[in-house]
Design an enzyme around this catalytic site. Structure first.
Site, mmCIF file in Angstrom:
data_model
loop_
_atom_site.group_PDB
_atom_site.id
_atom_site.type_symbol
_atom_site.label_atom_id
_atom_site.label_comp_id
_atom_site.label_asym_id
_atom_site.label_seq_id
_atom_site.Cartn_x
_atom_site.Cartn_y
_atom_site.Cartn_z
ATOM 1 N N HIS A 67 0.822 -1.211 0.000
ATOM 2 C CA HIS A 67 0.000 0.000 0.000
ATOM 3 C C HIS A 67 0.857 1.263 0.000
ATOM 4 O O HIS A 67 0.695 2.146 -0.852
ATOM 5 C CB HIS A 67 -0.900 -0.024 1.234
ATOM 6 C CG HIS A 67 -1.862 1.102 1.327
ATOM 7 N ND1 HIS A 67 -3.194 0.978 1.006
ATOM 8 C CD2 HIS A 67 -1.700 2.395 1.721
ATOM 9 C CE1 HIS A 67 -3.812 2.134 1.191
ATOM 10 N NE2 HIS A 67 -2.926 3.014 1.635
ATOM 11 N N GLU A 68 1.781 1.351 0.938
ATOM 12 C CA GLU A 68 2.585 2.568 1.079
ATOM 13 C C GLU A 68 3.605 2.713 -0.050
ATOM 14 O O GLU A 68 3.843 3.826 -0.542
ATOM 15 C CB GLU A 68 3.284 2.585 2.439
ATOM 16 C CG GLU A 68 2.349 2.549 3.636
ATOM 17 C CD GLU A 68 1.388 3.727 3.674
ATOM 18 O OE1 GLU A 68 1.683 4.772 3.054
ATOM 19 O OE2 GLU A 68 0.335 3.605 4.327
ATOM 20 N N HIS A 79 1.897 4.248 -3.031
ATOM 21 C CA HIS A 79 1.774 5.703 -2.937
ATOM 22 C C HIS A 79 3.054 6.370 -3.430
ATOM 23 O O HIS A 79 3.020 7.326 -4.219
ATOM 24 C CB HIS A 79 1.535 6.129 -1.480
ATOM 25 C CG HIS A 79 0.144 5.910 -0.979
ATOM 26 N ND1 HIS A 79 -0.975 6.235 -1.706
ATOM 27 C CD2 HIS A 79 -0.301 5.432 0.213
ATOM 28 C CE1 HIS A 79 -2.060 5.945 -0.998
ATOM 29 N NE2 HIS A 79 -1.675 5.460 0.160
#
Length: 235
Positions: free
Chosen positions: A34-35, A38
């Protein structure tokens, strides 16, 4: 009788430990993907701030937030360390750029869930969401793999759906700002300073009074995502 009870207790402890380990692995995978996504989206759009800070990596130590990881472990939802960035450097503009960077996290979780879900749809592995965990010593290799994959799918879906709720500081809020016309987006952006307080209040209210506010928001999304990505019901 005592021997039987001892065996049941040992089996129960092993099942708990197995479930805890599988949950920890799934959380590490979900948050890291997820990170890092980003950071990847921001870098592709012209902002290399996160890359310069080492966040363009799947190394979980760069992304795990201790409180967020614990919350995901015990409450079923949580977060990683926010990925820093400079929206002024995004080539497609502040509003659209931040929406795409924010959407990249949840989308990446759904991609992971969908890719692993293909193994279940094709019949290569069985669908074992959390709840199937029993001591690994009692399982075949395919059963163990189904457990690991089931947990990773489940927590990727949970993290993706939870972060799409349009409440700051969740990703869904910035995605919503990017979709709204500027006449509505900029006034709405002022609510960001209150978002964390609102979210924490909802979580606390749910925990102490079992109000089910979050579950009423999350459950339809979790069911839909699991049916679409895995072809099976959620949990």
């Amino acid at each position: 009788m005592i021997i039987a009870l001892s065996g049941l207790l040992r089996a129960g402890v092993m099942a708990f430990v197995t479930g805890l380990l599988l949950t920890a692995v799934a959380i590490v995978v979900a948050i890291s993907v997820h990170e890092a996504s980003h950071a990847l989206a921001a870098n592709r759009l012209g902002d290399d701030t996160a890359k310069g800070l080492g966040r363009l990596s799947l190394n979980p130590m760069r992304h795990l937030d201790p409180l967020g990881a614990v919350m995901l472990l015990v409450a079923g939802f949580g977060w990683g360390k926010p990925v820093p960035g400079d929206a002024r450097r995004l080539r497609i503009g502040f509003k659209s750029g931040m929406a795409l960077v924010s959407a990249a996290g949840p989308v990446s979780n759904f991609i992971v869930a969908g890719a692993l879900g293909a193994l279940i749809r094709s019949g290569v592995l069985a669908w074992h969401p959390p709840g199937y965990a029993i001591p690994f010593a009692q399982k075949t290799l395919p059963w163990m793999l189904s457990d690991v994959v089931g947990y990773i799918i489940t927590f990727n879906i949970i993290l993706g759906v939870f972060n799409l709720i349009p409440i700051p500081p969740l990703d869904g809020f910035k995605v919503a700002l990017g979709v709204l016309p500027s006449s509505l987006a900029y006034p709405a952006a002022r609510l960001e300073q209150y978002g964390a307080m609102v979210l924490i209040s909802i979580v606390a209210f749910d925990m102490f009074f079992r109000a089910g506010i979050l579950s009423s928001i999350l459950d339809p999304g979790l069911s839909l995502a699991t049916n679409v990505l895995v072809g099976k019901p959620f949990l």
